[in-house]
Design a protein around this motif. Structure first.
Motif, PDB file in Angstrom:
ATOM      1  N   SER A  18       0.813  -0.949   0.369  1.00 57.70           N
ATOM      2  CA  SER A  18      -0.570   0.287  -0.099  1.00 57.70           C
ATOM      3  C   SER A  18       1.186   1.086  -0.153  1.00 57.70           C
ATOM      4  CB  SER A  18      -0.812   0.066   1.193  1.00 57.70           C
ATOM      5  OG  SER A  18      -1.451  -0.938   1.849  1.00 57.70           O
ATOM      6  N   ARG A  19       1.729   1.353   1.009  1.00 55.70           N
ATOM      7  CA  ARG A  19       2.427   2.402   0.911  1.00 55.70           C
ATOM      8  C   ARG A  19       3.618   2.927  -0.250  1.00 55.70           C
ATOM      9  NH1 ARG A  19       4.123   3.066   6.660  1.00 55.70           N
ATOM     10  NH2 ARG A  19       1.871   2.972   7.473  1.00 55.70           N
ATOM     11  N   LEU A  20       4.092   1.598  -0.862  1.00 58.69           N
ATOM     12  CA  LEU A  20       4.300   1.699  -2.184  1.00 58.69           C
ATOM     13  C   LEU A  20       3.593   1.627  -3.311  1.00 58.69           C
ATOM     14  CD1 LEU A  20       6.660  -2.289  -2.670  1.00 58.69           C
ATOM     15  CD2 LEU A  20       7.823   0.696  -3.104  1.00 58.69           C
ATOM     16  N   LEU A  21       2.087   1.309  -3.558  1.00 54.29           N
ATOM     17  CA  LEU A  21       1.319   2.554  -4.494  1.00 54.29           C
ATOM     18  C   LEU A  21       0.963   3.745  -4.598  1.00 54.29           C
ATOM     19  CD1 LEU A  21      -1.077  -0.782  -4.403  1.00 54.29           C
ATOM     20  CD2 LEU A  21       0.811  -0.332  -6.463  1.00 54.29           C
ATOM     21  N   GLU A  22       1.178   4.078  -2.736  1.00 56.52           N
ATOM     22  CA  GLU A  22       1.057   5.302  -2.861  1.00 56.52           C
ATOM     23  C   GLU A  22       2.334   5.932  -3.322  1.00 56.52           C
ATOM     24  OE1 GLU A  22       1.119   6.209   1.228  1.00 56.52           O
ATOM     25  OE2 GLU A  22      -1.041   5.187   1.974  1.00 56.52           O
ATOM     26  N   ALA A  27       4.072   9.576  -7.680  1.00 59.66           N
ATOM     27  CA  ALA A  27       5.812   9.606  -8.679  1.00 59.66           C
ATOM     28  C   ALA A  27       4.742  10.092 -10.297  1.00 59.66           C
ATOM     29  CB  ALA A  27       6.784   8.829  -8.911  1.00 59.66           C
ATOM     30  N   ASP A  28       3.092   9.941  -9.760  1.00 58.31           N
ATOM     31  CA  ASP A  28       2.856   9.860 -10.853  1.00 58.31           C
ATOM     32  C   ASP A  28       2.486   9.210 -12.140  1.00 58.31           C
ATOM     33  OD1 ASP A  28       1.646  12.190 -10.421  1.00 58.31           O
ATOM     34  OD2 ASP A  28       3.284  14.142 -11.656  1.00 58.31           O
ATOM     35  N   ALA A  29       3.363   7.583 -11.492  1.00 59.84           N
ATOM     36  CA  ALA A  29       3.083   6.280 -12.272  1.00 59.84           C
ATOM     37  C   ALA A  29       1.827   5.812 -12.588  1.00 59.84           C
ATOM     38  CB  ALA A  29       3.571   5.343 -11.745  1.00 59.84           C
ATOM     39  N   LEU A  30       1.552   5.546 -13.837  1.00 55.52           N
ATOM     40  CA  LEU A  30       0.032   5.327 -14.094  1.00 55.52           C
ATOM     41  C   LEU A  30      -0.529   4.284 -14.022  1.00 55.52           C
ATOM     42  CD1 LEU A  30       0.379   7.239 -18.142  1.00 55.52           C
ATOM     43  CD2 LEU A  30      -0.695   7.584 -14.914  1.00 55.52           C
ATOM     44  N   THR A  31       0.498   2.931 -14.113  1.00 56.03           N
ATOM     45  CA  THR A  31       0.661   1.167 -13.985  1.00 56.03           C
ATOM     46  C   THR A  31       1.494   1.322 -13.006  1.00 56.03           C
ATOM     47  OG1 THR A  31      -0.255   1.889 -16.102  1.00 56.03           O
ATOM     48  CG2 THR A  31      -0.059  -0.766 -15.235  1.00 56.03           C
ATOM     49  N   VAL A  32       1.631  -0.136 -11.996  1.00 59.65           N
ATOM     50  CA  VAL A  32       2.140  -1.057 -11.612  1.00 59.65           C
ATOM     51  C   VAL A  32       2.485  -2.423 -11.612  1.00 59.65           C
ATOM     52  CG1 VAL A  32       2.960  -1.782  -9.582  1.00 59.65           C
ATOM     53  CG2 VAL A  32       2.071   0.521  -9.582  1.00 59.65           C
ATOM     54  N   SER A  65      -0.803  13.542 -12.943  1.00 62.62           N
ATOM     55  CA  SER A  65      -1.066  14.646 -14.003  1.00 62.62           C
ATOM     56  C   SER A  65      -1.222  13.952 -15.377  1.00 62.62           C
ATOM     57  CB  SER A  65       0.465  15.053 -13.593  1.00 62.62           C
ATOM     58  OG  SER A  65       1.191  14.808 -13.468  1.00 62.62           O
ATOM     59  N   ARG A  66      -0.847  12.397 -16.109  1.00 63.70           N
ATOM     60  CA  ARG A  66      -0.610  12.227 -16.665  1.00 63.70           C
ATOM     61  C   ARG A  66      -1.737  10.919 -16.768  1.00 63.70           C
ATOM     62  NH1 ARG A  66       5.320   9.448 -17.070  1.00 63.70           N
ATOM     63  NH2 ARG A  66       4.458   9.120 -14.960  1.00 63.70           N
ATOM     64  N   GLY A  67      -3.000  11.503 -16.421  1.00 60.68           N
ATOM     65  CA  GLY A  67      -4.173   9.953 -16.776  1.00 60.68           C
ATOM     66  C   GLY A  67      -4.808  10.977 -15.748  1.00 60.68           C
TER      67      GLY A  67
END
Length: 67
Positions: A18-22, A27-32, A65-67
């Protein structure tokens, strides 16, 4: 990631992921994407990941910001 047997079923992995997803969201990642063992599949599903084939899971992060 691996959780030592004596610490399993205590929520350690859930908190860590959960913390990694936060962090990814900030970091504006769109997919993990990740590869999960059968024992961990339910954890990732609970966190919102969906299966994309054998043992491959990913999650779309909203609000970046990119999604």
């Amino acid at each position: 990631m691996v959780t030592d047997r004596e610490f399993r079923q205590r929520g350690c992995a859930s908190v860590a992921v959960s913390r990694l997803l936060e962090w990814f969201r900030e970091a504006d990642a769109l997919t993990v994407s990740l590869t999960a063992s059968p024992a961990a599949e339910s954890l990732y599903r609970r966190l919102g990941f969906s299966a994309e084939g054998p043992k491959a899971f990913s999650i779309r992060l909203e609000g970046g910001s990119r999604g």
